[in-house]
Design a protein around this motif. Structure first.
Motif, PDB file in Angstrom:
ATOM      1  N   UNK A  15       0.820  -1.187   0.000  1.00 30.35           N
ATOM      2  CA  UNK A  15       0.000   0.000   0.000  1.00 30.35           C
ATOM      3  C   UNK A  15       0.855   1.237   0.000  1.00 30.35           C
ATOM      4  N   UNK A  16       0.374   2.277  -0.593  1.00 31.25           N
ATOM      5  CA  UNK A  16       1.134   3.494  -0.645  1.00 31.25           C
ATOM      6  C   UNK A  16       0.245   4.691  -0.447  1.00 31.25           C
ATOM      7  N   UNK A 344     -13.286   1.312  -6.286  1.00 28.37           N
ATOM      8  CA  UNK A 344     -12.849   2.273  -7.301  1.00 28.37           C
ATOM      9  C   UNK A 344     -11.329   2.310  -7.371  1.00 28.37           C
ATOM     10  N   UNK A 345     -10.819   2.256  -8.588  1.00 29.72           N
ATOM     11  CA  UNK A 345      -9.371   2.166  -8.816  1.00 29.72           C
ATOM     12  C   UNK A 345      -8.785   3.556  -9.004  1.00 29.72           C
ATOM     13  N   UNK A 346      -7.645   3.794  -8.399  1.00 30.81           N
ATOM     14  CA  UNK A 346      -6.931   5.055  -8.572  1.00 30.81           C
ATOM     15  C   UNK A 346      -6.004   4.961  -9.782  1.00 30.81           C
ATOM     16  N   UNK A 347      -6.190   5.904 -10.727  1.00 33.14           N
ATOM     17  CA  UNK A 347      -5.391   5.979 -11.948  1.00 33.14           C
ATOM     18  C   UNK A 347      -5.322   4.601 -12.622  1.00 33.14           C
ATOM     19  N   UNK A 364      -4.094  -0.081  -6.309  1.00 30.26           N
ATOM     20  CA  UNK A 364      -4.298   1.115  -5.500  1.00 30.26           C
ATOM     21  C   UNK A 364      -5.771   1.500  -5.629  1.00 30.26           C
ATOM     22  N   UNK A 365      -6.506   1.320  -4.568  1.00 28.62           N
ATOM     23  CA  UNK A 365      -7.932   1.608  -4.608  1.00 28.62           C
ATOM     24  C   UNK A 365      -8.296   2.825  -3.790  1.00 28.62           C
TER      25      UNK A 365
END
Length: 461
Positions: A15-16, A344-347, A364-365
């Protein structure tokens, strides 16, 4: 988030930052992009030079002569090798390990390397490997003395067909005089690295039909315990994905894995451009030409450089791989699968990247809600011994899955949303962002077709 795991033995989620990268199935083996040299290290000038050579090869008469005598375009080179010890067995093995060795001015590590390969392998693993040593020095007395020592120390492996010692006669080598001095290298350095390319070309050519996979090592290497088992898990986890070269060490020519079917092309490639640049640079170009854009390098490394004196002039070489781990480790081997999520997906950090073995890839969600899910559907039902899921990172320790359940499913069916399991049981709840379940196969009465993480409480991170 990112996914990679062992025969589903281990899952971990990376995770970031503040957005929620949900889950990563991390094998203890992380894919690294920083190889000994990455693509950027091969300078544009070097690439242009190779391209120019492809169009207008230097010393073209020498190349044409070499290939007219040694090869046809579709198969192996016509080289008559000397068998110094052992003979190939008719049955193909799983893995060939190739070593090329020459006389050093100081030190000799070949026997230690061979010993490490065999000592670090189990009896069952030994049945699946063959080690081929190419004594590539033109000093025949040195070769004879070394063969006697190898035969004395490893007689039972030679008799069992696990160890072969060969030599390509000097008359098959192209000219090593008047070579191009690329990169302003001194003449003796150019001669050394050019001959080394040919040494490896002849070794690869010999090994083409011995096994399904080929591992390139140097002659001064120490192996991790049960390295073959680790290799097989990684290969299995990448079924269905395209690769040319997998790397199990970031150093030099150590730990480079190929499909044996690619060896004839690689042998031809090294021989064609033997005087252009060092072997490790050519390996990078070869990978790129066969459309593997990215380095696929695993860690911890399975092989460690142990030589102190280089085979070139006996110079000191203290290079070590700081990612090497000698003891056996629990390496996840992610079964081939499809991945779905309604988070929902980020980028472009999509769900499939949670299963990636590449270090900088992860799912990355955005913040999840109660009832959201992340599902892994295996290509075929799988017996699983251990599942481990880790969310968050050291620098974002609060950015974890606060409330969630781990479920495993069966009875796969086609639905409007795709292939889904229709029956699930819960294995446990996340605590502190993590979950680990051992002896899974003993706790359930079926082979698993799906793994699902269900969000049991909404969160803002």
């Amino acid at each position: 988030m990112r996914l990679m795991w062992k025969s589903v033995d281990k899952m971990r989620c990376v995770r970031k930052r503040s957005m929620f990268p949900l889950l990563g199935f991390l094998i203890t083996f992380l894919l690294c992009f920083n190889l000994y040299m990455d693509d950027g290290y091969v300078l544009a000038a070097g690439k242009r030079e190779l391209e120019a050579t492809l169009i207008h090869p230097a010393n073209s008469e020498r190349y044409v002569h070499t290939f007219r005598d040694l090869s046809n375009s579709s198969g192996t080179m016509n080289v008559t090798y000397r068998y110094l010890a052992g003979i190939p067995l008719p049955r193909k093995k799983y893995l060939t390990i190739g070593l090329s060795s020459v006389k050093r001015k100081r030190g000799n590590y070949l026997l230690e390397t061979i010993k490490s390969i065999f000592d670090q392998s189990s009896y069952e693993e030994l049945k699946e490997i063959v080690v081929v040593v190419h004594l590539a020095d033109f000093d025949l007395v040195w070769c004879e003395n070394l063969v006697q020592e190898i035969t004395r120390k490893f007689a039972h492996h030679i008799i069992a067909g696990r160890l072969l010692v060969i030599q390509a006669p000097e008359e098959y080598y192209p000219s090593l005089d008047g070579l191009k001095r690329n990169y302003n290298d001194p003449e003796d350095r150019v001669r050394f690295r050019s001959k080394q390319n040919v040494d490896y070309a002849f070794l690869l050519n010999f090994c083409t039909n011995l096994s399904h996979f080929y591992m390139m090592l140097e002659d001064d290497v120490r192996c991790s315990r049960n390295f073959l088992t680790a290799l097989k898990k990684v290969i299995t986890s990448r079924e269905g994905s395209y690769w040319v070269m997998l790397e199990f060490s970031k150093l030099g020519y150590i730990g480079k894995l190929y499909h044996s079917r690619d060896l004839p092309r690689l042998a031809h490639f090294l021989l064609m451009f033997y005087q252009e640049m060092p072997c490790d640079w050519l390996l990078i170009h070869f990978r790129g030409l066969l459309a593997q854009k990215d380095v696929i390098c695993f860690k911890p490394s399975l092989f460690q450089h142990m030589g102190y004196y280089s085979s070139y002039k006996g110079a000191e070489n203290k290079l070590k791989d700081d990612d090497f781990e000698e003891e056996s480790i629990d390496i996840p081997d992610n079964p081939p699968a499809s991945l779905y999520t309604n988070i929902n997906v980020f980028e472009n950090y999509d769900a499939t990247k949670a299963y990636s073995s590449i270090v900088d890839e992860y799912f990355w969600g955005k913040p999840p809600y109660t009832g959201d899910f992340f599902v892994i559907v295996f290509n075929k039902s799988t017996k699983i011994s251990k599942i481990k899921i880790v969310t968050g990172t050291d620098d974002r320790q609060n950015d974890v899955l606060h409330r969630g359940a781990l479920e495993v499913g069966q009875k796969l069916a086609e639905t409007k949303q795709g292939r889904q399991c229709t029956s699930y049981i819960t294995l446990g709840e996340f605590k502190g962002g993590n979950i680990e379940v051992n002896n899974v196969d003993r706790k359930i009465g079926f082979d698993i077709e799906c793994v699902r993480i269900v969000i049991t409480a909404s969160q803002e991170e």
